[in-house]
Design a protein around this motif. Structure first.
Motif, short mmCIF file in Angstrom:
data_model
loop_
_atom_site.label_atom_id
_atom_site.label_comp_id
_atom_site.label_asym_id
_atom_site.label_seq_id
_atom_site.Cartn_x
_atom_site.Cartn_y
_atom_site.Cartn_z
N ALA A 90 -2.60 7.65 12.43
CA ALA A 90 -1.94 6.58 13.16
C ALA A 90 -1.77 5.33 12.29
O ALA A 90 -2.71 4.55 12.13
N PRO A 91 -0.57 5.14 11.71
CA PRO A 91 -0.35 3.96 10.88
C PRO A 91 -0.14 2.72 11.74
O PRO A 91 0.51 2.79 12.78
N ASN A 145 -4.60 0.86 8.22
CA ASN A 145 -4.22 -0.54 8.34
C ASN A 145 -3.30 -0.85 7.16
O ASN A 145 -3.74 -0.98 6.03
N ASP A 146 -2.01 -0.97 7.48
CA ASP A 146 -1.01 -1.13 6.42
C ASP A 146 -0.80 -2.62 6.11
O ASP A 146 0.27 -3.16 6.33
N THR A 149 1.34 3.88 16.55
CA THR A 149 0.29 3.23 17.33
C THR A 149 0.85 2.30 18.39
O THR A 149 0.10 1.70 19.14
N ASP A 150 2.18 2.16 18.46
CA ASP A 150 2.74 1.24 19.45
C ASP A 150 2.97 1.93 20.80
O ASP A 150 3.59 1.35 21.69
N LYS A 197 5.58 2.14 6.28
CA LYS A 197 5.09 3.23 7.11
C LYS A 197 5.04 4.57 6.38
O LYS A 197 4.10 5.33 6.54
N GLU A 198 6.07 4.85 5.57
CA GLU A 198 6.13 6.16 4.91
C GLU A 198 4.90 6.36 4.03
O GLU A 198 4.27 7.42 4.06
N THR A 199 4.56 5.34 3.26
CA THR A 199 3.40 5.42 2.38
C THR A 199 2.11 5.42 3.19
O THR A 199 1.17 6.16 2.88
#
Ligand code: UDP
Ligand code: MG
Length: 342
Positions: free
Chosen positions: A18-19, A51-52, A104-105, A83-85
């Motif tokens: 979950a990003p 956690n991006d 996660t939204d 997000k992709e990374t």
């Protein structure tokens, strides 16, 4: 069959990747819903939060969730990588037998996960969610999305299923395949399709965001579309060749026609406006084509730098992952040789 050992039995572990980028408002709700779903389906699970590089309280919310739920891994990236990374980082730190990628939204309903697991148990390597509606999205976004899928479908070597996002389950084998792809420009929708293996779609209604707003603006979506096209096809480069031939041929025919006119009718050469517009047209076409070449050149530049995909600030492992390092096993997935971690 999809080549994974431990699934018919109840001992399989599902990793939920979950990003999150600035999702402080919805994370608690997200973890609650995932937990409820996984409990009722009696599947062992871990949540791998990424956690991006959030600038809000996302990380501390994750930490407090982990304090009460040991099934949580937190992968904290050194900054925002996109997000992709972030998803790639999450997959690399997931230890499950199957891996679910979910936003996660709460736009992707966790309630769909059991159905995905059923598909996986039935032998599919990838079970992806295909949305039937786009609630809460503008007409403009719907239209541009449709246009994008159409383009990729007609240009790319592998068809990308329409109206499909990242919400999906992957077998360990499919996840391993994904991690073997070293590309820096990771157009995930294309990569999922590229790996192949038996895949299955399940339909769902995509919900509106729980809180906050989408981080995508149209400029980013446009860039994503270019990414999708350039990382999967060189058709634009070929286009230049054919366009060149076409223009050259037309010019040649027009030249012959002019000579003919001068010889037969003795007309004097006229047409300054024509000349100007032809010069401008050709100049424009050449610049556009140079731009095409530049897009590909830039990507070659990025790939040759061989930078790691992402850097880690810290990792806090879930109980299941901790367990697995204690018991030495022949296929220790906790230290996989993956991109971005060298
Ligand atoms: N996200 C991320 N890094 C980013 C942007 C987004 O990890 O740089 C996450 C975000 O927290 C969410 C998911 O990716 O869980 C989808 O993002 P968003 O809702 O903005 O995209 P959309 O749903 O509009 O496609
Ligand atoms: Mg969203």
């Amino acid at each position: 069959m999809n080549g994974d050992g431990s699934k018919g039995d109840g001992s399989s572990l599902i990793s939920i990747v979950a990003p999150a980028y600035n999702e402080e408002g919805g994370l608690t709700q997200f973890a609650l819903r995932v937990d409820a779903v996984m409990r009722s389906s009696a599947s062992a699970y871990e949540i791998v939060f990424i956690n991006d590089g959030s600038t809000d309280e996302t990380l501390s919310v994750m930490r407090s969730l982990r304090a009460t739920n040991p099934n949580i891994t937190i992968v904290n990236l050194s900054r925002n990588f996109g997000k992709e990374t972030a998803m790639t980082a999450g997959i690399a730190h997931a230890i499950g037998d199957a891996i679910v990628i979910i936003d996660t939204d709460l736009q992707d309903p966790p309630e769909l996960i059991p159905e995905m697991i059923d598909g996986w148990r039935a032998g599919y390597d990838v079970v992806y969610a295909q949305r039937t509606g786009r609630a809460g999205e503008t007409w403009m976004k719907k239209t541009t999305a449709r246009l994008f899928y159409w383009t990729v479908k007609h240009m790319g070597p592998v068809p990308i299923p329409e109206n499909t996002g990242d919400f999906r389950l992957m077998s360990r084998r499919a996840a391993r395949a994904l991690l073997q792809i070293p590309e820096r420009h990771r157009f995930m929708k294309g990569l999922y399709a590229w790996i192949g293996y038996p895949q299955k779609a399940i339909a769902y209604r995509r919900e509106a965001r729980f809180t906050g707003r989408s981080k995508w603006n149209y400029w980013q979506l446009w860039n994503l579309a270019i990414e999708g096209i350039t990382s999967f096809t060189i058709v634009p480069l070929k286009l230049a060749t054919y366009l060149g031939f076409l223009i050259a041929l037309t010019a040649f025919a027009y030249g012959l026609f002019m000579i003919f006119k001068v010889i037969v009718f003795g007309e004097v050469v006229r047409g300054f406006p024509t000349l100007l517009s032809v010069v401008l047209l050709l100049g424009g076409v050449q610049l556009i084509v140079l731009g095409f070449i530049g897009e590909y050149l830039g990507r070659i530049f990025d790939e040759t730098k061989q930078r790691p995909l992402y850097l880690l600030e810290s990792v806090s492992w879930s109980a299941a992952a901790e367990e697995r390092t204690k018991a030495p096993s022949s296929n220790d997935v906790r230290t996989p040789k993956v991109v971005g971690q060298r």
